[in-house]
Every structure is written in structure tokens, then in C-alpha cells.
Design an enzyme around this catalytic site. Structure first.
Site, short mmCIF file in Angstrom:
data_model
loop_
_atom_site.label_atom_id
_atom_site.label_comp_id
_atom_site.label_asym_id
_atom_site.label_seq_id
_atom_site.Cartn_x
_atom_site.Cartn_y
_atom_site.Cartn_z
N SER A 155 0.84 -1.19 0.00
CA SER A 155 0.00 0.00 0.00
C SER A 155 0.88 1.24 0.00
O SER A 155 2.07 1.18 0.30
CB SER A 155 -0.91 0.03 1.25
OG SER A 155 -1.78 -1.08 1.28
N SER A 172 -3.46 -3.82 -3.23
CA SER A 172 -2.77 -2.61 -2.81
C SER A 172 -3.77 -1.54 -2.37
O SER A 172 -4.76 -1.29 -3.04
CB SER A 172 -1.92 -2.08 -3.97
OG SER A 172 -1.13 -0.98 -3.55
N ASP A 189 -4.06 2.21 -2.04
CA ASP A 189 -3.37 3.42 -2.52
C ASP A 189 -4.29 4.61 -2.29
O ASP A 189 -5.28 4.80 -3.03
CB ASP A 189 -3.03 3.27 -4.00
CG ASP A 189 -2.32 1.94 -4.28
OD1 ASP A 189 -1.27 1.71 -3.69
OD2 ASP A 189 -2.86 1.16 -5.08
#
Length: 323
Positions: A209, A247, A249
Site C-alpha cells: 500500500s 494494494s 493506494d
């Protein structure tokens, strides 16, 4: 100082926990001095990929205000840091939750479980308050605070920051970025000169992340600020990120202009806003500052040893070997 703290009034502090397989901590971004609950900041959120467990972002997106410091930590530390922010706000405002609304603590996270025993639940409320109390303008980067156990493109990641100056109507404004860099598939990193470093055998896929915090003194409304936050993704993509399924983000932005009073004294509140035809400079600044902040996190990172002796190589060592 090429830092998010180049934006006037913004400070950053860390609390770091290491030892016994633990490499974790808290990083605090204090957006302005004083009572943030009473004098809120205009803020916005851009969720690039939402595989994350952050707190407070829904209300920021809905109301467009920030009323606490921003805390960065590991995934299992979000609840603890939220409690610390509530206690910090209540200490300043005893009417919270009784005579007025509750407070919206903002905490963002990345998973440092590769290099830290995340099940130890090592982050404490005292760590969160320490990071806030120690916040200053000199930002330590690399393996510190929330960045202590992070991994980026197969290398040791961490905290990084950078800033840009924007000229408008003959005056200077600043846009700064701070990142918690824990993203990117090993082997995908593209340096600004086009080289693709080899992290020497690290094989994990894209499941990390990144948290990007954008601060500026530009006169932006929430819609404009959200557009600026979106451009941080361009800086991540320049480095080789493609925002994988696993992930998280997230970009959180705020401006020190256009403050929002908790108890307004007038019905119609004036707001300053940048002409949209001049906003490209802010877009470019967000892209460049984010990219450079990630590079600074990678280059300033130092080695840590995690649970079962786990380590990750340093980009700085790879660059030194290339000399």
C-alpha cells in the site's frame, strides 16, 4: 527544505518501535497549530485502490473538512491511533460528543507484516500522542515512525517527503507531499533516469500500500483539492506502480487556506478558489512531489531485521554498487 513542512504551519513527528522482531510506529502530520476541531481545514480524499483499513476518510470525503492531526501507522494500529486522536481532541474540547458533535479521527495505514510482527499489536496510544507532541518542521525520512517496517518495490521502504513552489499572481505558494511507501512489485521500479533496479531475489507480488498526504497553501475548494490529489497517482505510476488488486493506494490532501469554523458566525461563508485555468501547476507539483517523496523514502531507508530474521535490501546500496 524540500518537505511537506515547507507549507507554513505544517509539522511532522514520529514514534518508532523496534526490537524483538517488531519494526513499526506512528507518524503524525499536524496540519496547523491550535484547535483543529474548532478551526477545521478544507480537505479531500482520492482512493486510487481501496484495499485499506483507514479511519475517517468517509467523513472527509462527505464534508470536505479535516479536524484532527493525520496519523499514519500499521494496519492493526488504526483503532489504537483513532482512540488517541479522540482523547487528544476531547482534551482540547470537553464538549465533544456531549454539547456538540463527535470528532472525526483520521488514521491511514499500511501493512508492515513482512518486517514486523504485526500480531504483536505493538503500537500504543502513548506512541500516537508522542508523535503528535514531537512534531516539528525537520522531517526525518526512511525507516522511522510508521515507515519503520515498510517495503517498496522489493526494497526497504518508509517515510519520504518533497515539495514544490508554485507562482501565482506574482507570489509564491507551496505544495508538499509526504508518503508512507509500502507498495510496488519487486522488479517494477523505474528510476527517473530509466534504470530498473534488481532487488536481488525478492519475489513477493504487488500487495502493499501507499499513503500520500498532500499539503498546500493554495486557495483551493474541496473539488479542486480532490483533483490535485488524483494527480499524485501519476507520480506513483512514473515509478512503475500499477495499483494491484491487493494494494491500498490512498491520497489525502488539505489546504491551509479556506478554514472552516466549527461555530460559524455568519450564514454565507466566502471561499477563495484558484482559477481552474491555472490549476495545471498544482497538478504537476503533486505528481512531481509524490514521485520524489517515494524516491527519498527509498534512498533514506536503513536496514531492519524483522521476525524470523526477515530483511529487505536497500536501494541506496544498489545505487552505490552501480558507481
Amino acid at each position: 527544505m524540500n518537505s511537506i513542512t515547507d507549507v507554513g504551519g505544517v509539522t511532522v513527528g514520529h514514534a518508532t518501535r523496534t526490537g524483538g522482531g517488531i519494526n513499526t510506529g506512528v507518524t503524525a502530520i499536524v496540519p496547523q497549530p491550535g484547535n483543529l476541531f474548532q478551526d477545521k481545514l478544507t480537505a479531500a480524499v482520492e482512493v486510487i485502490n481501496g484495499f485499506g483499513k483507514s479511519a475517517g476518510l468517509v467523513q472527509v470525503a462527505e464534508l470536505g473538512t479535516l479536524e484532527t492531526p493525520i496519523l499514519l501507522t500499521n494496519t492493526f494500529g488504526v483503532g489504537t491511533c483513532s482512540n488517541a486522536l479522540v482523547r487528544h481532541a476531547v482534551a482540547q474540547n470537553p464538549d465533544i460528543g456531549r454539547g456538540t458533535s463527535t470528532v472525526n479521527p483520521v488514521v491511514c495505514e499500511c501493512n508492515d507484516g513482512i518486517l514486523s510482527d504485526i500480531q504483536a499489536m505493538a503500537v500504543t496510544e502513548a506512541d500516537a500522542l508522542q508523535a503528535i507532541m514531537q512534531a516539528g518542521t525537520d522531517v526525518v525520512e526512511g525507516s522511522v515512525g510508521a515507515g519503520t517496517g515498510m517495503v517498496c518495490f522489493g526494497f526497504k521502504g518508509g517515510i519520504g517527503t518533497a515539495s514544490r513552489v508554485i507562482q501565482l499572481d506574482g507570489g509564491n505558494h507551496v505544495l508538499g507531499a509526504l508518503v508512507l511507501a509500502n507498495f510496488g512489485r519487486a522488479g517494477d521500479l523505474v528510476l527517473p533516469d530509466g534504470r530498473r533496479p534488481d532487488p536481488r531475489g525478492a519475489a513477493e507480488g504487488e500487495k502493499g500500500s501507499v499513503i500520500v498526504v498532500i499539503a498546500t497553501d493554495l486557495p483551493l475548494d474541496q473539488r479542486q483539492l480532490a483533483r490535485v490529489c488524483r494527480r499524485a497517482g501519476a507520480g506513483l505510476a512514473r515509478l512503475g506502480a500499477f495499483y494491484g488488486n491487493g494494494s491500498g493506494d490512498i491520497v489525502l490532501g488539505f489546504t491551509t487556506r479556506n478554514r472552516v469554523a466549527h461555530w460559524p458566525t455568519i450564514d454565507v461563508v466566502p471561499t477563495e478558489r484558484l482559477a481552474d485555468t491555472r490549476i495545471d501547476a498544482a497538478f504537476q507539483a503533486a505528481c512531481e512531489a509524490t514521485e520524489e517523496a517515494v524516491m527519498n523514502a527509498l534512498c533514506q531507508a536503513t536496514s531492519v531485521e524483522g521476525r524470523d530474521g526477515t530483511t529487505r535490501p536497500l536501494l541506496s546500496s544498489w545505487l552505490t554498487d552501480c558507481l
